[in-house]
Design an enzyme around this catalytic site. Structure first.
Site, PDB file in Angstrom:
ATOM      1  N   SER A  38      -9.740   1.708   2.556  1.00 53.17           N
ATOM      2  CA  SER A  38      -8.857   2.465   1.712  1.00 53.17           C
ATOM      3  C   SER A  38      -7.751   1.645   1.044  1.00 53.17           C
ATOM      4  CB  SER A  38      -8.212   3.586   2.537  1.00 53.17           C
ATOM      5  OG  SER A  38      -7.392   3.050   3.557  1.00 53.17           O
TER       6      SER A  38
ATOM      7  N   SER B  32     -10.082  -0.508   6.816  1.00 53.26           N
ATOM      8  CA  SER B  32      -9.521  -0.342   5.468  1.00 53.26           C
ATOM      9  C   SER B  32      -8.866  -1.555   4.842  1.00 53.26           C
ATOM     10  CB  SER B  32      -8.508   0.790   5.461  1.00 53.26           C
ATOM     11  OG  SER B  32      -9.182   2.003   5.259  1.00 53.26           O
TER      12      SER B  32
ATOM     13  N   LYS C 254       0.846  -1.195   0.000  1.00 48.40           N
ATOM     14  CA  LYS C 254       0.000   0.000   0.000  1.00 48.40           C
ATOM     15  C   LYS C 254       0.883   1.247   0.000  1.00 48.40           C
ATOM     16  CE  LYS C 254      -3.980   1.955   2.516  1.00 48.40           C
ATOM     17  NZ  LYS C 254      -4.921   1.772   3.636  1.00 48.40           N
TER      18      LYS C 254
HETATM   19  N1  GLN Z   1     -13.184   3.905   6.022  1.00 52.31           N
HETATM   20  C1  GLN Z   1     -12.606   4.407   7.227  1.00 52.31           C
HETATM   21  C2  GLN Z   1     -12.282   5.859   7.096  1.00 52.31           C
HETATM   22  O1  GLN Z   1     -12.481   6.404   6.046  1.00 52.31           O
HETATM   23  C3  GLN Z   1     -11.414   3.601   7.599  1.00 52.31           C
HETATM   24  C4  GLN Z   1     -10.144   4.027   6.988  1.00 52.31           C
HETATM   25  C5  GLN Z   1      -8.982   3.189   7.386  1.00 52.31           C
HETATM   26  O2  GLN Z   1      -9.147   2.138   8.004  1.00 52.31           O
HETATM   27  N2  GLN Z   1      -7.801   3.678   7.067  1.00 52.31           N
HETATM   28  O3  GLN Z   1     -11.871   6.491   8.040  1.00 52.31           O
END
Ligand code: GLN
Length: 467
Positions: A147, A171, A72
């Site tokens: 994400s 994410s 990532k």
């Molecule tokens: N979807 C969540 C957010 O937008 C989690 C993001 C993540 O785990 N980095 O904050």
């Protein structure tokens, strides 16, 4: 592509080689540039594959020898960019390897590409990257989830054996569920965050995405454990692979969410969930419905805590030390202009929110309420585990949603993490495993959680349920 475990056997039997496999994948990556799944390919991959073949020839392959790993783009790999999916860091190249990256290299793994992601890890759909949206490998009208969107997509399309992601509120698990792969958010502190560009440090956790649980365990074992560069790391088990096939107890207790919480799920998810419960029953499960009535307030608490931490963490992206710099450099407001140009809308929304909560103006007292919720979630989950072996629940309330469906509705986007944030607030490990498809052919994921430090147990159950 074959799972890493199968690939490894084949190299040992001389039916393939690391160079051959890496070359094949490099060709595939070359043809897949338009997918937006990845942002950069490692030019040294073939050289590294040659090295790996030498280890096999000597009969001494290291634990991840020749494993192709996608990374990532918020994780630092020396010599490659780490854009975090943001214009702000479009030209940023870290000068050192993250601890997990160093450990993968030492174990013979090959970092083959940097994967696309929601900007600065803020997002649930894979649509907020400055470099373009990721679309679902099963149907490109749908999102991948985020994400860690690119990491899930490259595993689902066999462009890598495994990938690294980060999970602050879901994410890793969300895109894993939407793309039909295995996504692990391990215990908070089990894998070093050194070299991972932070979003909300008290919740950020690096983890893995793989096609199966064996590969998940192998990668986890190689990268987890204490790191002097990250004082939040702890020594959880890192010998999980060897116990993964041990039989489960004849009877075990599974904690479930009450029906009134599950009614938030769509029918296809509920159908798959009840099928999984049938399977668990045949495996010897006894069910216990947990009191989880705090789940409704996990996302709001999560949003308060993550936005305040983000507003402070991202202050370093000021266009002086790091980050995009406006062309209007003589303007005395150049820092303001640079941040305005460099960050996308979702990141700005979070920075504004976090800064607001941190002011004394916040009459809601949101921060202290969010902290209390976090403590309560931690306590309740710890108590729950004194009487159950595992917790089982859907990863998401729906399958992948349509592109743009939630883009203009941040609240519904945030609620995509309804079932995932409690594990981040409490720190316990959680894994999303694929359990099938709905009638539109979109993957469905279920989530297993155990108590902190129990990854070995988590993998055993996950593997048995997937079989
Ligand atoms: N979807 C969540 C957010 O937008 C989690 C993001 C993540 O785990 N980095 O904050």
């Amino acid at each position: 592509m074959k799972s890493y475990s199968e690939f490894r056997k084949e190299v040992i039997n001389n039916s393939t080689s690391c160079v051959k496999n890496t070359q094949e994948i490099l060709n595939k990556l070359d043809n897949a540039k338009e997918t937006n799944y990845f942002l950069e390919i490692n030019n040294d991959a073939l050289k590294l594959a040659e090295e790996s073949d030498k280890y096999y020839q000597k009969g001494k392959p290291r634990p991840l020898e020749g494993m192709l790993v996608g990374v990532k783009d918020n994780i630092s790999v020396k010599g490659m960019k780490a854009t975090c999916g943001s214009k702000m860091l479009a030209n940023y190249s870290p000068v050192y390897d993250a601890t997990a990256i160093k450990r993968i290299k030492d174990a013979g793994g090959i970092l083959i590409c940097k994967t696309n992601m929601d900007e600065l890890a803020m997002g649930s759909s894979g649509e907020t990257s400055y470099f373009g949206k990721c679309k679902n490998p099963y149907n490109d009208e749908y999102i991948t989830g985020g994400s860690s969107s690119g990491s899930a997509a490259v595993v689902a399309t066999s462009l890598v054996h495994t990938a690294l992601g980060s999970d602050t509120g879901g994410s890793i698990r969300l895109p894993a569920a939407f793309c039909g792969v295995v996504g692990l958010k391990p215990t908070y502190g089990s894998i070093s965050r050194y070299g991972m560009i932070p979003f909300a440090s008290s919740l950020d956790q690096m983890g893995t995405i793989s096609a199966n649980v064996d590969d998940t365990a192998l990668l986890f074992d190689a990268i987890s454990g204490i790191d002097d560069n990250d004082s939040t790391t702890s020594n959880t088990t890192n010998n999980t692979f060897n116990t993964i096939n041990e039989p489960l107890p004849n009877n075990f207790k599974v904690g479930l969410l009450p029906d009134d919480i599950l009614k938030n799920c769509k029918e296809d998810i509920l159908k798959a969930y009840s099928k999984s419960l049938d399977k668990l029953k045949t495996m010897g499960a006894e069910f216990k419905v947990l009191n989880f009535d705090f789940i409704d307030i996990c996302v709001p608490a999560y949003i308060v805590l993550t936005t305040i931490e983000a507003s402070s963490n991202l202050a370093r992206l000021d266009s002086v030390r790091y980050g995009h710099r406006t062309e209007d450099i003589d303007n005395e407001e150049y820092m303001y202009l640079s941040r305005g140009e460099g960050f996308g809308i979702e990141v700005k929304r979070r920075l504004l929110l976090g800064t607001y909560y941190l002011t004394n103006d916040d009459k809601l007292n949101a921060i202290s309420k969010a902290k209390k919720i976090r403590q309560m979630v931690k306590r309740s989950i710890n108590t729950a585990f004194s009487d159950i072996d595992i917790m089982f629940m859907p990863t998401t309330a729906t399958t992948a949603f349509k592109c743009n469906e939630r883009s203009d509705d941040p609240v519904s986007m945030y609620l995509s993490d309804f079932f995932t944030t409690s594990a981040n607030l409490s720190g316990v490990p959680a894994i999303s495993i694929p359990v099938g498809f709905n009638d539109k052919g979109l993957p469905i994921g279920m989530q297993i959680q155990v108590n902190s430090g129990e990854e070995a147990k988590l993998f055993k159950y996950a593997k048995a349920i997937m079989e």
